[in-house]
Design a protein around this motif. Structure first.
Motif, short mmCIF file in Angstrom:
data_model
loop_
_atom_site.label_atom_id
_atom_site.label_comp_id
_atom_site.label_asym_id
_atom_site.label_seq_id
_atom_site.Cartn_x
_atom_site.Cartn_y
_atom_site.Cartn_z
N VAL A 205 0.84 -1.20 0.00
CA VAL A 205 0.00 0.00 0.00
C VAL A 205 0.88 1.26 0.00
O VAL A 205 0.55 2.25 -0.66
CB VAL A 205 -0.97 -0.01 1.19
N GLN A 206 1.99 1.23 0.71
CA GLN A 206 2.93 2.34 0.62
C GLN A 206 3.35 2.59 -0.82
O GLN A 206 3.46 3.73 -1.27
CB GLN A 206 4.18 2.05 1.44
N ALA A 207 3.60 1.51 -1.54
CA ALA A 207 4.12 1.63 -2.91
C ALA A 207 3.12 2.26 -3.87
O ALA A 207 3.51 2.80 -4.91
CB ALA A 207 4.53 0.26 -3.43
N ILE A 208 1.83 2.21 -3.53
CA ILE A 208 0.82 2.76 -4.44
C ILE A 208 1.05 4.24 -4.69
O ILE A 208 1.01 4.71 -5.82
CB ILE A 208 -0.60 2.51 -3.88
N HIS A 209 1.29 4.98 -3.62
CA HIS A 209 1.52 6.42 -3.75
C HIS A 209 2.76 6.81 -2.95
O HIS A 209 2.72 7.75 -2.15
CB HIS A 209 0.30 7.21 -3.26
N PHE A 210 3.86 6.12 -3.14
CA PHE A 210 5.04 6.34 -2.31
C PHE A 210 5.57 7.78 -2.38
O PHE A 210 6.00 8.33 -1.36
CB PHE A 210 6.15 5.35 -2.69
N PRO A 211 5.54 8.44 -3.55
CA PRO A 211 6.02 9.84 -3.58
C PRO A 211 5.20 10.80 -2.73
O PRO A 211 5.66 11.90 -2.43
CB PRO A 211 5.91 10.20 -5.07
N LEU A 212 3.98 10.41 -2.33
CA LEU A 212 3.23 11.25 -1.40
C LEU A 212 3.87 11.23 -0.02
O LEU A 212 3.81 12.21 0.72
CB LEU A 212 1.77 10.78 -1.31
N LEU A 213 4.48 10.09 0.32
CA LEU A 213 5.18 9.99 1.59
C LEU A 213 6.54 10.69 1.52
O LEU A 213 6.94 11.38 2.46
CB LEU A 213 5.40 8.51 1.95
N TYR A 214 7.23 10.50 0.41
CA TYR A 214 8.57 11.06 0.23
C TYR A 214 8.64 11.68 -1.17
O TYR A 214 8.96 10.98 -2.14
CB TYR A 214 9.64 9.98 0.39
N PRO A 215 8.33 12.96 -1.30
CA PRO A 215 8.37 13.60 -2.63
C PRO A 215 9.73 13.41 -3.31
O PRO A 215 10.78 13.62 -2.70
CB PRO A 215 8.11 15.07 -2.31
N GLY A 216 9.68 12.99 -4.56
CA GLY A 216 10.92 12.76 -5.31
C GLY A 216 11.51 11.38 -5.13
O GLY A 216 12.52 11.04 -5.75
N ALA A 217 10.90 10.54 -4.29
CA ALA A 217 11.44 9.19 -4.05
C ALA A 217 11.28 8.34 -5.29
O ALA A 217 10.40 8.54 -6.13
CB ALA A 217 10.72 8.53 -2.88
N GLY A 218 12.14 7.33 -5.41
CA GLY A 218 12.04 6.36 -6.50
C GLY A 218 12.81 6.74 -7.73
O GLY A 218 12.81 6.00 -8.72
N GLN A 219 13.51 7.87 -7.72
CA GLN A 219 14.26 8.29 -8.90
C GLN A 219 15.74 7.92 -8.83
O GLN A 219 16.44 7.97 -9.84
CB GLN A 219 14.12 9.80 -9.09
N ASN A 220 16.21 7.58 -7.65
CA ASN A 220 17.61 7.22 -7.48
C ASN A 220 17.87 5.83 -8.05
O ASN A 220 17.20 4.86 -7.66
CB ASN A 220 17.99 7.26 -6.00
#
Length: 353
Positions: free
Chosen positions: A331-346
């Motif tokens: 469920v975190q993964a569904i909207h993970f950038p809402l938790l951590y803006p910019g996450a997932g780009q590294n």
């Protein structure tokens, strides 16, 4: 059960890929089987195919719908080795045998997570916290604008008077033995953000101490008091709607009547649904007491501050414990950038945007 049931419904609408590095552990295989059977997404288990199939036969578990991946035979291994070598050089870390390192399931799974070959990772059933955290820190790394990584344990009690209909978020239950004021404030804000994300309500955060509002003077109480003020400031800067109160004793946090008696100007309008502990000892002890004595459902720790969703489960966890952690991670993964803006780009081995 009610809390996880709600997450299961969300995940059924937005299925995710969760990698389980400990594919030869029966409880992990059973959790992966349940994950698929409940239509939560695509479970991936790591391990020797022969061993995984042998364990599945021994425990009468079907592997239908479960992807079994042997790191030693994976077509991705060479690319992972190249990226890991480049990553370590870029960070000035000591040279190691990259191939041998990547054959370790938690390292291989962390690379899958970092390269978006999985949406989340759940490990720890047969590994220590350090054995789970080290690969994630080296390969996945922290989320943007995040300096503190910690662990949040989610607890569901039968008594719905506590927390949010019986659900409590406890932190830090994983990483920092004695957090500084800055770290404690960041743990409070990141845990509140997770609670808001999963519960959909305004978090009521209590930063705990043996003292309530200066009833005792001690360095520890003063640290919690300062962290509360800083957490409020950080939440305002991040536009996070949450209530932070501290330093307060546990009865003040959970019992409104005790709160009014000890602290008439208490900011909490109802029992806290997020409990932030002053150090790791007390958080770990509280979580395990709730599990063993109160027979609560305990999930996680969910790892906070990472660039991708991941959870660490205690060694010896049941299949249900592992499934619950996987549901939270998914469920975190569904909207993970809402938790951590910019996450997932590294991307490991490449320059960070």
């Amino acid at each position: 059960m009610r809390f996880i049931a709600g997450l299961i419904e969300k995940l059924q609408r937005h299925p995710k890929r969760i990698v389980f590095p400990e594919g030869t552990e029966p409880a992990v295989l059973q959790a992966a089987r349940q994950f698929y059977a409940l239509r939560l997404g695509a479970p991936i288990v790591l391990g020797s195919r022969d061993r995984v199939h042998a364990v599945a036969r021994e425990h009468a578990l079907s592997l239908d719908g479960i992807r079994v991946l042997d790191p030693a035979r994976s077509e991705e291994l060479e690319g992972f080795v190249t990226r890991y070598t480049r990553l370590r050089r870029a960070r000035g870390l000591p040279e190691t045998d990259a191939r041998e390192t990547l054959l370790q399931p938690n390292f291989f799974a962390s690379m899958m997570l970092a390269l978006h070959q999985a949406d989340g990772m759940v490990s720890g059933a047969t590994h220590t916290m350090a054995g789970v955290m080290r690969p994630l820190l080296q390969i996945v790394g922290p989320a943007p604008h995040t300096r503190t990584m910690a662990g949040c344990t989610v607890v569901e009690l039968a008594d719905s008077r506590f927390g949010e209909a019986g659900v409590l978020f406890l932190a830090d239950c994983a990483a920092i033995p004695v957090p500084t004021v800055e770290e404690l404030a960041e743990i409070a804000v990141s845990t509140a953000r997770l609670a808001r994300h999963l519960l959909g309500v305004k978090p009521r955060v209590a930063l705990l101490s043996f003292s309530t509002k200066g009833s005792a003077e001690h360095e520890s109480a003063g640290r919690v008091r300062a962290a509360t003020a800083l957490a409020r400031q950080k939440a305002r800067e991040q536009n996070l709607e949450a209530i932070f109160e501290g330093e307060v004793q546990i009865d003040v946090a959970l019992d409104p009547e005790a709160g009014r008696r000890k602290c008439p100007d208490l900011a909490l309008p109802a029992p806290a649904n997020v409990l932030i502990f002053p150090e790791l000892n007390s958080a770990q002890i509280a979580a395990r007491l709730l599990y063993h004595v109160a027979r609560a459902e305990v999930y996680g720790p969910v790892l906070l501050g990472l660039d991708r969703p991941a959870a660490n489960v205690p060694r010896g966890s049941s299949a249900w414990d592992i499934l619950g952690a996987a549901a939270i991670t998914g469920v975190q993964a569904i909207h993970f950038p809402l938790l951590y803006p910019g996450a997932g780009q590294n991307i490991p081995g490449e320059a960070r945007p």
